[in-house]
Design an enzyme around this catalytic site. Structure first.
Site, short mmCIF file in Angstrom:
data_model
loop_
_atom_site.label_atom_id
_atom_site.label_comp_id
_atom_site.label_asym_id
_atom_site.label_seq_id
_atom_site.Cartn_x
_atom_site.Cartn_y
_atom_site.Cartn_z
N ALA A 9 0.81 -1.23 0.00
CA ALA A 9 0.00 0.00 0.00
C ALA A 9 0.84 1.28 0.00
O ALA A 9 0.37 2.30 -0.50
CB ALA A 9 -0.94 -0.02 1.21
N GLY A 11 3.48 1.88 -1.66
CA GLY A 11 4.18 2.08 -2.92
C GLY A 11 3.41 2.96 -3.90
O GLY A 11 2.30 3.42 -3.61
N HIS A 143 10.26 3.06 -18.87
CA HIS A 143 9.72 3.17 -17.51
C HIS A 143 10.61 4.07 -16.65
O HIS A 143 11.76 4.30 -17.00
CB HIS A 143 9.60 1.79 -16.85
CG HIS A 143 8.43 0.97 -17.33
ND1 HIS A 143 8.50 0.17 -18.44
CD2 HIS A 143 7.16 0.87 -16.87
CE1 HIS A 143 7.32 -0.41 -18.64
NE2 HIS A 143 6.49 0.00 -17.70
N HIS A 144 10.05 4.47 -15.53
CA HIS A 144 10.75 5.33 -14.58
C HIS A 144 12.04 4.70 -14.07
O HIS A 144 12.22 3.48 -14.12
CB HIS A 144 9.82 5.66 -13.40
CG HIS A 144 9.27 4.44 -12.72
ND1 HIS A 144 9.91 3.83 -11.68
CD2 HIS A 144 8.16 3.70 -12.97
CE1 HIS A 144 9.20 2.78 -11.29
NE2 HIS A 144 8.14 2.67 -12.07
N LYS A 147 12.16 1.47 -11.58
CA LYS A 147 11.59 0.15 -11.90
C LYS A 147 12.64 -0.94 -11.70
O LYS A 147 13.79 -0.79 -12.13
CB LYS A 147 11.04 0.11 -13.33
CG LYS A 147 10.39 -1.22 -13.67
CD LYS A 147 9.46 -1.12 -14.86
CE LYS A 147 8.87 -2.47 -15.23
NZ LYS A 147 8.01 -3.04 -14.17
#
Ligand code: NAD
Length: 259
Positions: A9, A11, A143-144, A147
């Site tokens: 939760a 994250g 992606h960021h 990741k």
């Protein structure tokens, strides 16, 4: 009212799922599970580290806590009789086995990407590739910088879709290129994982022929695209019998409800 437990939760995805569920009258966030300390935005919703301690029969768990959390959630859901929506990627064969075992006891829905747009992208690949047989296919995903797994779970699923459409084998994947690699074999699927900044998720499938090319691309601009899909999946598994489900199951149920 569906009683929801959010795992992972604290994250990026966990928080977006929490906020999306809080805004949905059909859901009550019963508890949050994460080894991280309770953030202020969680208010007075019960917060802990141990999923088994808060889970009851009939609850639904949405999990975005990483591969270990996926396996732990699967075991806890199977023991408690709670349905599971699992979104983590980068799972080992052992993690996958835990989810498969749980699906014999409770409804388990997994997706490496919960956005409707990616589901449509997969359908588009299936529709387009037969016309472009023999063209070169490359996947570029962005992606960021935080990741953990590369390539993304979504890119691997897109590759599986392409392999199926072209009759290629598992060894067809080519992860990046370096040095004197020579001409590109027609049987290769190039896979390129770009990492940086705050990209939420961008997947482009490039299909290159002689003197022309086609690009099929999906861009997630923010995480609510995934959270909404996960919430819809939670409503689906809340009513589903034990088994292993995919996002297609949810899309079919939605289409059936509309017709
Ligand atoms: P994140 O690092 O921001 O959050 C992960 C959270 O899980 C952290 O708060 C961490 O403390 C917590 N956690 C770690 N171990 C745990 C455990 N054993 N039990 C409970 N919680 C635990 O990561 P994120 O960007 O939110 O992504 C989470 C996962 O979801 C990744 O695997 C990512 O690839 C995947 N993801 C899937 C989708 C999808 O649509 N399926 C979309 C985005 C991300």
């Amino acid at each position: 009212m569906i009683r929801l437990v959010v795992v992972g939760a604290a994250g990026r995805m966990g928080r977006t799922v929490f906020e999306t569920a809080q805004a949905d009258a059909g859901f009550e966030v019963k508890a949050c599970v994460d080894p991280a300390a309770r953030p202020a935005w969680a208010g007075d919703v019960p917060w802990g580290r141990d999923l088994a301690a808060v889970l009851s029969r009939g609850d639904v768990v949405i999990e975005f806590g990483g591969p270990e959390a996926a396996a732990q959630s699967a075991r806890a859901c199977a023991a408690a009789g709670a349905a599971l929506v699992s979104g983590s990627t980068g799972l080992s064969a052992e993690h996958e086995a835990a989810l498969r075992a749980a699906s014999e006891k409770v409804a388990v829905l997994r997706a490496s990407n919960f956005s409707l747009g990616v589901l449509a992208l997969r359908q588009a690949i299936r529709a387009v590739l037969p016309t472009l047989a023999g063209w070169d296919v490359e996947i570029v995903e962005r992606h960021h910088r935080l990741k953990k797994d590369s390539p993304s779970g979504t890119a691997l699923e897109l590759a599986a879709e392409i392999k199926g459409a072209q009759g290629l084998t598992a060894s067809s994947l080519r992860h990046g290129r370096e040095g004197s690699v020579g001409p590109r074999p027609g049987t290769e699927i190039g896979m390129h994982a770009v990492r940086g900044g705050t990209w939420v998720g961008d997947h482009a499938v490039l299909v290159a022929g002689d003197g022309e090319w086609v690009e099929l691309r999906h861009v997630a601009q923010d995480r609510t695209a995934f959270a909404k899909g996960a919430i819809e999946a939670a409503a689906f598994v809340a009513k589903a019998p034990p088994g292993s489900y995919h996002l297609e199951s949810v899309a079919h149920a939605r289409m059936a409800a509309r017709s």
